[in-house]
Every structure is written in C-alpha cells, then in structure tokens.
Design a protein around this motif. Structure first.
Motif, PDB file in Angstrom:
ATOM      1  N   GLN A   1      27.334  16.269  57.755  1.00  0.00           N
ATOM      2  CA  GLN A   1      26.743  17.303  58.604  1.00  0.00           C
ATOM      3  C   GLN A   1      25.234  17.090  58.756  1.00  0.00           C
ATOM      4  O   GLN A   1      24.676  17.341  59.800  1.00  0.00           O
ATOM      5  CB  GLN A   1      27.007  18.695  58.012  1.00  0.00           C
TER       6      GLN A   1
ATOM      7  N   CYS B   1      27.342   8.441  58.754  1.00  0.00           N
ATOM      8  CA  CYS B   1      27.706   8.705  60.145  1.00  0.00           C
ATOM      9  C   CYS B   1      28.597   9.937  60.281  1.00  0.00           C
ATOM     10  O   CYS B   1      28.794  10.434  61.389  1.00  0.00           O
ATOM     11  CB  CYS B   1      28.399   7.491  60.747  1.00  0.00           C
ATOM     12  N   SER B   2      29.120  10.445  59.169  1.00  0.00           N
ATOM     13  CA  SER B   2      30.064  11.552  59.271  1.00  0.00           C
ATOM     14  C   SER B   2      29.664  12.781  58.464  1.00  0.00           C
ATOM     15  O   SER B   2      30.462  13.704  58.326  1.00  0.00           O
ATOM     16  CB  SER B   2      31.459  11.083  58.847  1.00  0.00           C
TER      17      SER B   2
END
Length: 178
Positions: A155, A152-153
């Motif tokens: 790039q 979810c985090s």
C-alpha cells in the motif's frame, strides 16, 4: 475503415467472453477469495519456478555477502517482507535465523514445502502482516531485511521502507587509522 471497426468490435467481444468468468465470480463476491486463496498462490508458484531458473546466478551474487552482516553475536537474523512461497530460502546462508512476513496467509503450502527443502535455516516466526505494519518485530532486532518483488504490491512503499529501517539493527564501524 469499416473493417477496422469490425475487427475492434470482434476483439472486444473475445475479451469480454474470456473475462466473463471473472465478472461472474466478482458479481457473486467470490473472485477476491478465489484469487487470494487459490489463483494467486498457484500462479506465483508456477511463475516463480520459471523465474528462479533464469535468475539463479543473479540471486546467488546478490545474496552471497549476507554472512558479512552477522550481528555481534555471530548470528544472522533476517526478516523477509513478502516471503510468499519462500523462493529465496535457498540463497540464505547456513544457520540464518529467518522471520517470514506476508500479507497473504494462503502461501502456507508452498512456504512449508520450501521450509522442508531448506533445513539449513532456522525459522523463527511467520507473520501474517503488511510490510507497512510489522509491529510484531522489535526495533533494531534484525541484521538484514529482504524484500524481493514486493514493493510493487504494498500500500505504501515509503511506509514499508520505514518499517524496514526501524527493525534493522543499528550498525557501527570502527576503522583503525594507519
């Protein structure tokens, strides 16, 4: 109708007042370093502890078959993308060789604490690297890639998954016909 507008105005004023320290730190160029170095690791460690209590049984089930993925040498080599503070270490099997990877180097304190608690593992290396760029890990060199709460985090989810596939050992199976 005027009461609703007044309520909304009051809520906006409260929100602005609460967010003021963030705006000030951002204006001074201090929010990003503070957030990455202090706030985020601390916050994740606190939330992680509560989360681990709730998810322990699920993670035990999820990771219970890790020994089945041992390589031909009998060793289990594991790469964890987004290791953070190392909350998954307790679920890895005895003797597992772990390579830790995280883009944020400021998890070192909680990571060291969890490494000391989990002496049953062999820690090969700690990489400060994004999940999309794990060039330090040779192709086909690990048996398992773990990435919990990290996709979810990143790039690029597809770039991270491409790197995970690249570093995984090719698996072949042989079935004996009846």
């Amino acid at each position: 109708m005027p009461q609703a507008a007044a309520s909304i105005l009051l809520l906006r004023a409260c929100l602005a007042l609460l967010a003021w320290p963030v705006y000030l730190l951002s204006f001074l160029g201090m929010w990003e370093p503070f957030c990455r170095k202090v706030f985020f690791p601390f916050f994740l460690e606190m939330i992680g502890a509560a989360h681990e209590k709730k998810c322990k049984k699920h993670k035990e089930e999820l990771f219970r078959n890790l020994p089945d993925f041992r390589g031909p040498s009998g060793e289990l080599k594991l790469l964890e993308i987004g290791t953070g503070g190392g909350t998954n270490f307790q679920f890895y099997p005895e003797g597992c060789k772990v390579t830790c990877s995280d883009i944020n180097p400021h998890f070192q304190e909680s990571l060291s604490k969890n490494m000391k608690k989990n002496q049953h593992l062999h820690y090969e290396q700690l990489l400060v690297a994004a999940g999309e760029d794990l060039h330090q890990v040779p192709s086909g060199s690990v048996d398992v890639v773990v990435c919990t709460f990290v996709l979810c985090s990143v790039q690029s989810i597809s770039g991270t998954l491409r790197e995970a596939l690249r570093v995984l050992r090719p698996v072949s199976t042989c079935k004996n016909p009846p």
